[in-house]
Structure formats: structure tokens, C-alpha cells
Design a protein around this motif. Sequence first.
Motif, PDB file in Angstrom:
ATOM      1  N   SER A   5       1.685 -12.170  -3.062  1.00 19.11           N
ATOM      2  CA  SER A   5       0.780 -12.675  -2.035  1.00 19.11           C
ATOM      3  C   SER A   5       1.079 -12.070  -0.662  1.00 19.11           C
ATOM      4  O   SER A   5       0.363 -12.323   0.289  1.00 19.11           O
ATOM      5  N   LEU A   6       2.134 -11.275  -0.574  1.00 20.36           N
ATOM      6  CA  LEU A   6       2.423 -10.594   0.688  1.00 20.36           C
ATOM      7  C   LEU A   6       2.175  -9.090   0.574  1.00 20.36           C
ATOM      8  O   LEU A   6       2.620  -8.305   1.400  1.00 20.36           O
ATOM      9  N   TYR A   7       1.458  -8.707  -0.488  1.00 20.23           N
ATOM     10  CA  TYR A   7       1.187  -7.308  -0.748  1.00 20.23           C
ATOM     11  C   TYR A   7      -0.332  -7.131  -0.808  1.00 20.23           C
ATOM     12  O   TYR A   7      -1.013  -7.876  -1.508  1.00 20.23           O
ATOM     13  N   PHE A   8      -0.871  -6.188  -0.036  1.00 20.98           N
ATOM     14  CA  PHE A   8      -2.323  -6.019   0.019  1.00 20.98           C
ATOM     15  C   PHE A   8      -2.693  -4.553  -0.108  1.00 20.98           C
ATOM     16  O   PHE A   8      -1.949  -3.679   0.333  1.00 20.98           O
ATOM     17  N   SER A   9      -3.873  -4.312  -0.681  1.00 19.20           N
ATOM     18  CA  SER A   9      -4.327  -2.942  -0.845  1.00 19.20           C
ATOM     19  C   SER A   9      -5.828  -2.912  -0.587  1.00 19.20           C
ATOM     20  O   SER A   9      -6.563  -3.780  -1.063  1.00 19.20           O
ATOM     21  N   GLY A  10      -6.278  -1.940   0.192  1.00 18.97           N
ATOM     22  CA  GLY A  10      -7.717  -1.885   0.472  1.00 18.97           C
ATOM     23  C   GLY A  10      -8.081  -0.729   1.378  1.00 18.97           C
ATOM     24  O   GLY A  10      -7.229   0.047   1.796  1.00 18.97           O
ATOM     25  N   LYS A  11      -9.391  -0.658   1.663  1.00 17.39           N
ATOM     26  CA  LYS A  11      -9.827   0.416   2.567  1.00 17.39           C
ATOM     27  C   LYS A  11      -9.894  -0.137   3.993  1.00 17.39           C
ATOM     28  O   LYS A  11     -10.230  -1.303   4.199  1.00 17.39           O
ATOM     29  N   ALA A  12      -9.523   0.708   4.963  1.00 13.95           N
ATOM     30  CA  ALA A  12      -9.452   0.245   6.356  1.00 13.95           C
ATOM     31  C   ALA A  12     -10.709   0.655   7.121  1.00 13.95           C
ATOM     32  O   ALA A  12     -11.058   1.830   7.169  1.00 13.95           O
ATOM     33  N   LEU A  13     -11.382  -0.342   7.689  1.00 10.62           N
ATOM     34  CA  LEU A  13     -12.551  -0.060   8.538  1.00 10.62           C
ATOM     35  C   LEU A  13     -12.060   0.000   9.974  1.00 10.62           C
ATOM     36  O   LEU A  13     -11.479  -0.958  10.473  1.00 10.62           O
ATOM     37  N   LYS A  14     -12.275   1.141  10.618  1.00  8.78           N
ATOM     38  CA  LYS A  14     -11.634   1.357  11.915  1.00  8.78           C
ATOM     39  C   LYS A  14     -12.590   1.168  13.103  1.00  8.78           C
ATOM     40  O   LYS A  14     -13.695   1.691  13.103  1.00  8.78           O
ATOM     41  N   TYR A  15     -12.111   0.433  14.103  1.00  3.89           N
ATOM     42  CA  TYR A  15     -12.858   0.206  15.352  1.00  3.89           C
ATOM     43  C   TYR A  15     -11.959   0.525  16.549  1.00  3.89           C
ATOM     44  O   TYR A  15     -10.773   0.794  16.381  1.00  3.89           O
ATOM     45  N   ASP A  58     -10.893  -5.481   1.937  1.00  4.98           N
ATOM     46  CA  ASP A  58     -10.765  -4.461   2.989  1.00  4.98           C
ATOM     47  C   ASP A  58      -9.830  -4.906   4.113  1.00  4.98           C
ATOM     48  O   ASP A  58      -9.576  -6.103   4.300  1.00  4.98           O
ATOM     49  N   PHE A  59      -9.366  -3.900   4.859  1.00  4.54           N
ATOM     50  CA  PHE A  59      -8.567  -4.151   6.066  1.00  4.54           C
ATOM     51  C   PHE A  59      -9.463  -3.889   7.269  1.00  4.54           C
ATOM     52  O   PHE A  59     -10.313  -3.012   7.225  1.00  4.54           O
ATOM     53  N   VAL A  86      -6.642  -8.253   5.747  1.00 10.99           N
ATOM     54  CA  VAL A  86      -5.562  -7.931   6.689  1.00 10.99           C
ATOM     55  C   VAL A  86      -6.197  -7.343   7.944  1.00 10.99           C
ATOM     56  O   VAL A  86      -7.191  -6.626   7.847  1.00 10.99           O
ATOM     57  N   ILE A  87      -5.623  -7.654   9.102  1.00  8.13           N
ATOM     58  CA  ILE A  87      -6.069  -6.994  10.329  1.00  8.13           C
ATOM     59  C   ILE A  87      -4.875  -6.255  10.928  1.00  8.13           C
ATOM     60  O   ILE A  87      -3.804  -6.837  11.112  1.00  8.13           O
ATOM     61  N   ILE A  88      -5.060  -4.968  11.165  1.00 13.00           N
ATOM     62  CA  ILE A  88      -3.997  -4.155  11.759  1.00 13.00           C
ATOM     63  C   ILE A  88      -4.529  -3.611  13.072  1.00 13.00           C
ATOM     64  O   ILE A  88      -5.683  -3.170  13.138  1.00 13.00           O
ATOM     65  N   ALA A  89      -3.718  -3.666  14.122  1.00 15.57           N
ATOM     66  CA  ALA A  89      -4.197  -3.178  15.418  1.00 15.57           C
ATOM     67  C   ALA A  89      -3.031  -2.660  16.243  1.00 15.57           C
ATOM     68  O   ALA A  89      -1.865  -2.889  15.908  1.00 15.57           O
ATOM     69  N   LYS A  90      -3.389  -1.952  17.325  1.00 18.07           N
ATOM     70  CA  LYS A  90      -2.335  -1.526  18.257  1.00 18.07           C
ATOM     71  C   LYS A  90      -1.789  -2.743  18.990  1.00 18.07           C
ATOM     72  O   LYS A  90      -0.609  -2.827  19.289  1.00 18.07           O
ATOM     73  N   SER A  91      -2.663  -3.676  19.337  1.00 17.19           N
ATOM     74  CA  SER A  91      -2.215  -4.953  19.902  1.00 17.19           C
ATOM     75  C   SER A  91      -3.309  -5.995  19.701  1.00 17.19           C
ATOM     76  O   SER A  91      -4.467  -5.657  19.462  1.00 17.19           O
ATOM     77  N   PHE A  92      -2.897  -7.268  19.819  1.00 17.38           N
ATOM     78  CA  PHE A  92      -3.811  -8.394  19.593  1.00 17.38           C
ATOM     79  C   PHE A  92      -3.890  -9.282  20.832  1.00 17.38           C
ATOM     80  O   PHE A  92      -2.888  -9.455  21.531  1.00 17.38           O
ATOM     81  N   ALA A  93      -5.046  -9.871  21.072  1.00 18.67           N
ATOM     82  CA  ALA A  93      -5.134 -10.960  22.049  1.00 18.67           C
ATOM     83  C   ALA A  93      -4.454 -12.178  21.425  1.00 18.67           C
ATOM     84  O   ALA A  93      -4.527 -12.380  20.217  1.00 18.67           O
ATOM     85  N   ARG A  94      -3.784 -12.993  22.257  1.00 12.68           N
ATOM     86  CA  ARG A  94      -2.863 -13.952  21.667  1.00 12.68           C
ATOM     87  C   ARG A  94      -3.501 -15.074  20.841  1.00 12.68           C
ATOM     88  O   ARG A  94      -2.992 -15.417  19.778  1.00 12.68           O
ATOM     89  N   ILE A  95      -4.591 -15.653  21.288  1.00 14.32           N
ATOM     90  CA  ILE A  95      -5.147 -16.765  20.494  1.00 14.32           C
ATOM     91  C   ILE A  95      -5.685 -16.226  19.173  1.00 14.32           C
ATOM     92  O   ILE A  95      -5.497 -16.828  18.110  1.00 14.32           O
ATOM     93  N   GLU A 116      -3.252   7.431  13.746  1.00 11.98           N
ATOM     94  CA  GLU A 116      -3.449   8.493  12.754  1.00 11.98           C
ATOM     95  C   GLU A 116      -4.477   8.137  11.675  1.00 11.98           C
ATOM     96  O   GLU A 116      -4.795   8.973  10.834  1.00 11.98           O
ATOM     97  N   LEU A 117      -4.974   6.932  11.736  1.00 11.15           N
ATOM     98  CA  LEU A 117      -5.905   6.459  10.696  1.00 11.15           C
ATOM     99  C   LEU A 117      -7.319   7.008  10.895  1.00 11.15           C
ATOM    100  O   LEU A 117      -7.795   7.111  12.015  1.00 11.15           O
ATOM    101  N   ASN A 118      -7.973   7.359   9.803  1.00 11.83           N
ATOM    102  CA  ASN A 118      -9.411   7.631   9.858  1.00 11.83           C
ATOM    103  C   ASN A 118     -10.158   6.477   9.207  1.00 11.83           C
ATOM    104  O   ASN A 118      -9.621   5.808   8.319  1.00 11.83           O
ATOM    105  N   ASP A 119     -11.394   6.290   9.646  1.00  9.47           N
ATOM    106  CA  ASP A 119     -12.219   5.215   9.094  1.00  9.47           C
ATOM    107  C   ASP A 119     -12.278   5.361   7.567  1.00  9.47           C
ATOM    108  O   ASP A 119     -12.449   6.466   7.054  1.00  9.47           O
TER     109      ASP A 119
END
Lengths: 179, 422
Positions: A5-15, A58-59, A86-95, A116-119
Motif C-alpha cells: 500500500s506504500l508502492y505505486f505505479s502509474g503515468k505522470a500528468l505534468k503541470y 495516474d500520478f 500520488v501527487i509529486i511536486a517541487k513544493s506544496f501549499a501547506r493546507i 527531468e520529467l516529461n508529460d
Amino acid sequence: MNNDSLYFSGKALKYGDDISTDHILPSRYMTEIEPQELAKHCMSGIDARFSSKVKEGDFLAAGENIGYGSSREQAPQALKNAGIRVIIAKSFARIFYRNCFNIGIPAVVCPNFITELNDEDMCTINLEAGSIYNETKDKYYNFAKPPDFMLEYIRLGGLIPYLEMQSNQSDRDSIEIKI
Amino acid sequence: MGMTITEKILSRKTGMAMVKPWQIIEVPIDVAYIHDNNAPIAIQQFAKLTNAKVWNPEKVYFILDHHSPSTTFRAAIHHRNIREFSKQYGCRVIDVGRGVSHTVMAEMGIPRPGKIIVGTDSHTVGVGTFGCLATGIGSTEMAAVLATGKIWMRVPETVKVILDGQLSHGVCAKDVALLILKHFGPSMLNYMAIEFEGSFLDTITIEERMAINIMCLEMGVKNAIMPVDEKLLSKLNSTAMNEEIVTADQDAVYASRVQFDISILEPMVATPGMPTNGTDIKSVEGTKINQSTLGSCAGAYYHDLEQAAEILKGRKVNPDVRFVIVPNTSKVIEKAMQTGVAYTLIESGAVISSPSCGTCGGYEVGCLAPGEVCISTTTRNMDGRMGPGGRIYLASAYTVAASAVTGYITDPREFLGGGIHE
Ligand code: SF4
């Protein structure tokens, strides 16, 4: 406890940077509580095609300060309902960061990975190890893994199941957050 | 090593001799408030907890402000559920028409020095004006607070912001907020605390301080704190002896210190997209508008209405503009009626709507059509916030009112006498 449950796999949609909660879920949908409705309008403030692109598992990948603005939990909830795991980012707003964990979505800070990620790159992430693998680029990245109690939130599906587990384990009738 | 105000409040409340930035601690909550947009999920989540009771109903307030009075059938159902929940658990409801949560809490004297306050609204930060640690949380987290009375926090680093000088002619507290936001940008202060000080604070009212403090959230802060002084105590009808006043240690450690000279400030405008897009009014003057708005917890105090009336006295709202005013509390309307400010505004062609978040979040009041432009005292100007395709410029009440008269973004000093460069 099952660590899958702590392992995830998917395609990353980049914004990009500063994706606000108004972009993720415009305030006119704030009285919606139906999961399907939230999913349908997800990211409609920035990408009208999002709901047709996103697939279960997806991520979401973003630059600096994702979730900027309002405290609305409907925003990460809409992403979750749309299939984002999963959400991955350079940084997050705190709330927004807290809201993600509270509803069972890991929020991961990993700037190099994002740069280094591509969409639509395929990725896997091991939360417990603090590592991300970009399959498309065949490259590994490390991030500071969240504190143990937050990993528990993810294992169990969020803060509410975590509190339930805590109160079941304790003899007292009061509920307490253990950190 | 000493502690900042935020660190000291956290150490006192947890009984720890010392807390340090980045440490994760569990803190008890003194006040929790929940508005009608986020209450439905909080209630839903709370209901999932077995045998849960509200930890202390005395400390919990539900405020119906985002859709007030109920703007849709669905909002009416949410409101009914909130009233029922509150009755069942003995919490208080501040019902429709009273105003926006933060400003109502402030008027009721609920935020007090040294307290820890959480609200389901990001701008809860604003009540830190009262010398307390106030921050916004999400709905699920609020459900946990309702059940436990506690929350985990990461001790934030503190930035000291020093405001010196005084406002010059035609410049308002809102302009000061836009200046600070422009300086730090939307994420430089993520997770941090702000501690304000400086001679400028002596020259403005508590409401003006609050208008500035609320906007700090737009830089990502966890909380922002204004100093407790005589002015604040008299607002609270209290004395220093009766409050838990917390001051910073001499040797407190700050992540940085930034000083602003307010005396040289000129009217500012934040261009559409983000409240941190501040620019000198000169660079956008002449932009055609469709709507002028006074609204929100950060931009519809009595002083905002008064400033607008100062400009509109003896003038008319341009026929191509609608001037929408959504006062932030019912007391603001009462006072504006007593002083004649409300009459001046309506006579000039403005419309006054019921106190609420209303137009600020595009909640079925004062919305924009695609392509329309609004200049507004409200808190945020993200794309589509007042309606998809609408564009929002943020500015002071003076600037908004002057623009309502001309139909384009206008330097208010043209209307205030004394010349622009006196
Ligand atoms: S007035 Fe606007 S910023 Fe203030 S609480 Fe309401 S929606 Fe939020």
C-alpha cells in the motif's frame, strides 16, 4: 501491515507552477459532494481535457506551490475521485499538502524528478523507501520520506481510518492523535 | 536561544520548555470555526468516527457565510444539515446574514492573545491580528479536531516584517498588503510564520491591520501575528492583565527580517491571476472595466465603504459599470446606515448585497461573464474566480470607487483633491 500500500505505479500528468485550488476545482463546484461530479470538473480551471486524459492510478506532477489558495478539500478529493493516486511536486501549499495525506493521497516533494520529467512518463514510487523511478527515462530519484504517522495515513486510507484504528487500540473512550 | 511569538505560543500550549522550527508537535485547540463550504465534508467525516463526541462544543462555531443567505437549493440543504449537527452536539451556529467568518469572529472578540485557533478557511490566518496563532485546515482535519481537540503542527520558521512610516494621500492598507505580497511572491513564505512590527501599525485601525494580515495567506504562510498593544486591548475591552500576551524573546531567531517604508508607497493594483501580481497603478491605468467590487474579509470593512463614499459623494457610477458592494459583516451595514455612507453609495448607483463571501468567491453574487473585467477589493483574483473567463484586478476601495466613476482603472488621487503629487 501490507507494504504494497506504500508502492505505486502509474503515468505522470505534468503541470506547471502555482496550480491553485481554484484551478483544480473552481469554487462554483464547491457545493458538489458527489464523487463523480467532483471528478468530472477536476482541473477544469486549467485543462479542460484533464478528465478525459486521466486514468485510474495516474500520478499528478507539478512545479512549485501546487494547491495554492483556498483550503477546499474538494480539490484533492476531486483528483482522487478522478483516479490520481500520488501527487509529486517541487513544493506544496501547506493546507493542500495536509489535505492530501488526510484523505489518503501521498504528497511527495521531489524537485529533480519534476525538472527531468516529461508529460505522461511512466513512474513507480516507493513511499517507505523514499524513492521514485522514472521508467521512461530509466532514472531513480530520492526524496525525504514522510514521518511514520503520515505513512500510516496512507496505508489505512487517511486520517479518519487512522483515528478509528487508534481508538480501537486504546482502552480509553477518548480519541487521540499519536504522532 | 530565544523564541519568536509563534514558537512561544506553541511551547506554552504544549508545556514544552522550548520548541524549534521543523519539530512536529501535537497542540491543543482553543477555538475551531467551520464555514458552510467546508462543513458538509467535516460533518460527513466526523460521522465515520465510532462514538465520537465534539470534544468541547463551547469552543466550536459554525458560520454560514459563503452562501448567505443560501444561494442555491443545494446550499440550503447543507445549511440545514449544519444547523442539525450543531443542535445535536451543542455547538453554536452563526447563521446567514451575520457576515464572513473571520470578521465576525473578530467582532465577537473570540480570537484573543496567546490562543491557538483553527478554521476550515485558509484566511483564518487573518485573526492572528489578535496576537494569537491562527491557521487554516481542511475539512477532514477539522473532523479530527472536533473529535480530539488537538492537531499536529510542524513548528514554522518565523519571518519578521517591519512596517514603518505612514500612508500618504489616497493610499490604503490594501495597498500595503499588495506591496508585501508583491515582495514575497506566492510561495516564498510557504509553511512560515510572519511576525509584524513597526511604527506604521500605530497609525492604522485593527480592521486595517486585519485586512493586511488576511492577505498574508496568499504568500503561503502558516500564520501571521500582529503585536498586542493598547489599541488591540481596547478593541477587546480588556487589559493586559486579563490576557495571555506573548512577546518575542530579545534573542529570538528569525529566518529573515524585511523592512518596508510605507511613506513612499503609491496606489497599487494586482493584475489578474494572482494577488501577488502587484504593480504600480500607472502601468494599468485606463484599463476598461465592467464591474467594481467591494467585498470579502479583506476588503469590505466599514472603512472600505467609507472610502468609497468619499469618492462617490456627489458623483455617479458610470452607466457602463455595476458597482457591487458586499459588506463583510452586518455591523458594517448598520454603521454605514447610521453615518449615511450607505445612502451615499446607493444614491450614486452602487448595489449593496447581504454580508457574505458572495462576490469574492463567485458564489452566485456579483459574478462576471466571460471576457468581463472587474476591479475589486476582494482577497483573490485567480482566473475564473468570479466566473469562467472573467478577469479580476485587486486594488483599494479608493481605486475601486474611482474606477467605478470613470469606467476604467483610475488613480483615486484624481478624485480626492490635493492633487496627485502634493
Ligand atoms: S470573503 Fe473570500 S477570502 Fe474571505 S473567507 Fe470568504 S471566500 Fe474566503
